[in-house]
Write an enzyme that holds these catalytic residues in place. Sequence first.
Site, mmCIF file in Angstrom:
data_model
loop_
_atom_site.group_PDB
_atom_site.id
_atom_site.type_symbol
_atom_site.label_atom_id
_atom_site.label_comp_id
_atom_site.label_asym_id
_atom_site.label_seq_id
_atom_site.Cartn_x
_atom_site.Cartn_y
_atom_site.Cartn_z
ATOM 1 N N CYS A 11 2.291 -5.376 19.190
ATOM 2 C CA CYS A 11 2.426 -4.058 18.567
ATOM 3 C C CYS A 11 1.285 -3.107 18.909
ATOM 4 O O CYS A 11 1.425 -1.897 18.771
ATOM 5 C CB CYS A 11 2.527 -4.197 17.052
ATOM 6 S SG CYS A 11 4.022 -5.048 16.493
ATOM 7 N N HIS B 37 8.528 2.376 14.014
ATOM 8 C CA HIS B 37 7.531 1.598 14.761
ATOM 9 C C HIS B 37 8.125 1.187 16.110
ATOM 10 O O HIS B 37 8.558 0.053 16.291
ATOM 11 C CB HIS B 37 7.134 0.387 13.921
ATOM 12 C CG HIS B 37 6.163 -0.554 14.540
ATOM 13 N ND1 HIS B 37 5.316 -0.206 15.589
ATOM 14 C CD2 HIS B 37 5.875 -1.862 14.256
ATOM 15 C CE1 HIS B 37 4.571 -1.246 15.918
ATOM 16 N NE2 HIS B 37 4.901 -2.265 15.129
ATOM 17 N N CYS C 170 -1.992 -4.448 13.214
ATOM 18 C CA CYS C 170 -1.749 -5.879 13.324
ATOM 19 C C CYS C 170 -0.868 -6.130 14.540
ATOM 20 O O CYS C 170 -0.049 -5.289 14.915
ATOM 21 C CB CYS C 170 -1.102 -6.431 12.062
ATOM 22 S SG CYS C 170 0.464 -5.637 11.621
#
Length: 384
Positions: free
Chosen positions: A89, A339, A369
Site C-alpha cells: 500500500c 484507497h 501501513c
Amino acid sequence: MSEAYIIDAVRTPVGRRGGALAGVHPADLGARVITALLDRTDVDPIDVDDVIFGCVDTIGPQAGDIARTAWLVAGFPEQVPGVTVDRQCGSSQQAVHFAAQAVMSGTADLVLAGGVQNMSQIPIAAAMTAAEPYGFADPFSTSEGWKHRYGDEEISQFRAADLIALRWDLSREEMERFALTSHERAVAAIDSGRFDREIVPMGEVRQDEGPRRDTSPEKMAKLEPLRPGGRITAALASQISDGASAVLVASERAVQEYGLIPRARVHHLSARGSDPVYMLTAPIRATRHALERTGMELRDIDLFEVNEAFASVVLAWAKEIGADLDRVNVNGGGIALGHPIGATGTKLMTTLLHELERTGGRFGLQTMCEGGGQANVTIIERLG
C-alpha cells in the site's frame, strides 16, 4: 547533500469500484497525471531523469513496468526510463522516497514519482490468485522458513485489523464514529472546493466518488463483520478504488537551472517494519523512529496523513503516538475517499501539500501501513 524539493503534486479523482474510472486502462490513468504535472510545471519532458511509479498486482494491463508504459502512452521521449516499485500500500510513497534519495545523492535532478491502480480491473491480491495453477496462491504456506518462524497463522489484513481492535480495546462503536467523521470531512472538503486544485479531471469525472453523504451510525450498525466474531465491517475499511497520482521531485540545481518554484522540501524519509501477523501496526514504530531521528515532537507537526486502511489502524496509532485526531486526515481518508493502493502514497502527499498551503502549516507527516508489516514515513516542510 542536495535538498529534495517537491515542485508540484497532482492526482486524478478517485473512482469507486465499478465506477466512472473502472474502464480506463491503468496506463492512461498514469499518463493523465504525468501530463498534467509536466504541463503545470512547464518542465521539458526530456529533462526528466526517471519515472518511478508504485503499483501492486502488476498483472494484465498493470504488467510490463507500468511506469514506463504510462510515460510512453503520454507521448513523451523514449530516452526517459521508468521503473515500477511494490511496497504494497505504500508503493507510491516509496516511489517518492526513491526519487528524493536519487536527488539527494546527486545522481538525478528531476524525478517524477507517482502511482497508479485500477482495482476494478485487477482486484486486490489478484497476483496471488493468478498464481494458483502453480501452487502459490498463498505466498506463505509453501515456505518452510516462514512456517518455522511464524507457524501456520492466518496472514490477512482483515484478521490483522481485528487483532488490532482487540489489542488496543477499540470498540466497534468508537471505530464507527471515526469512520463517520471520515465521510463528513471528505464531503465538507469536496463541497468547499479544497480538492479542486489538486485534482486533474479524467474526462467528465472531476470529483472523488467514494464519500457517502447518506451514511449514518444506524446504517453502519447493520453491517455484518468481515470475519466471524470480528469487529471490523466494510464501513470501517478503506474502499476499493481506481486512480493515479504523481509528484515532481527536483534538486537544488534543477530548481535553479529550470527556474522552478519549490512548494515543499522533503525534511525526512524512512521506513520501518513490524510484526507481519499484525501487519498494520508498523506506522507506530515508523512514526516514533522519524520523530526521534529528526528531533521533532508531535507539536511540531501541523498535519498528519495516516492511511485509513481500517479505522482500527489509525485509532491504535493515535493512542500509541498521542496524536490529536483533529490534525489527522482533516479532509477525510481512505474509508471515505478510497484507497487505490498503488497510487495512495502520492495521493495522500498531494492532499497533504495542498492542505499545508491552505492552512499555513509548516510541517506535515505522512505514514501508511503496508503488507508484510511495514510502514513509510515522510515529513515535508512547506515553503513560501
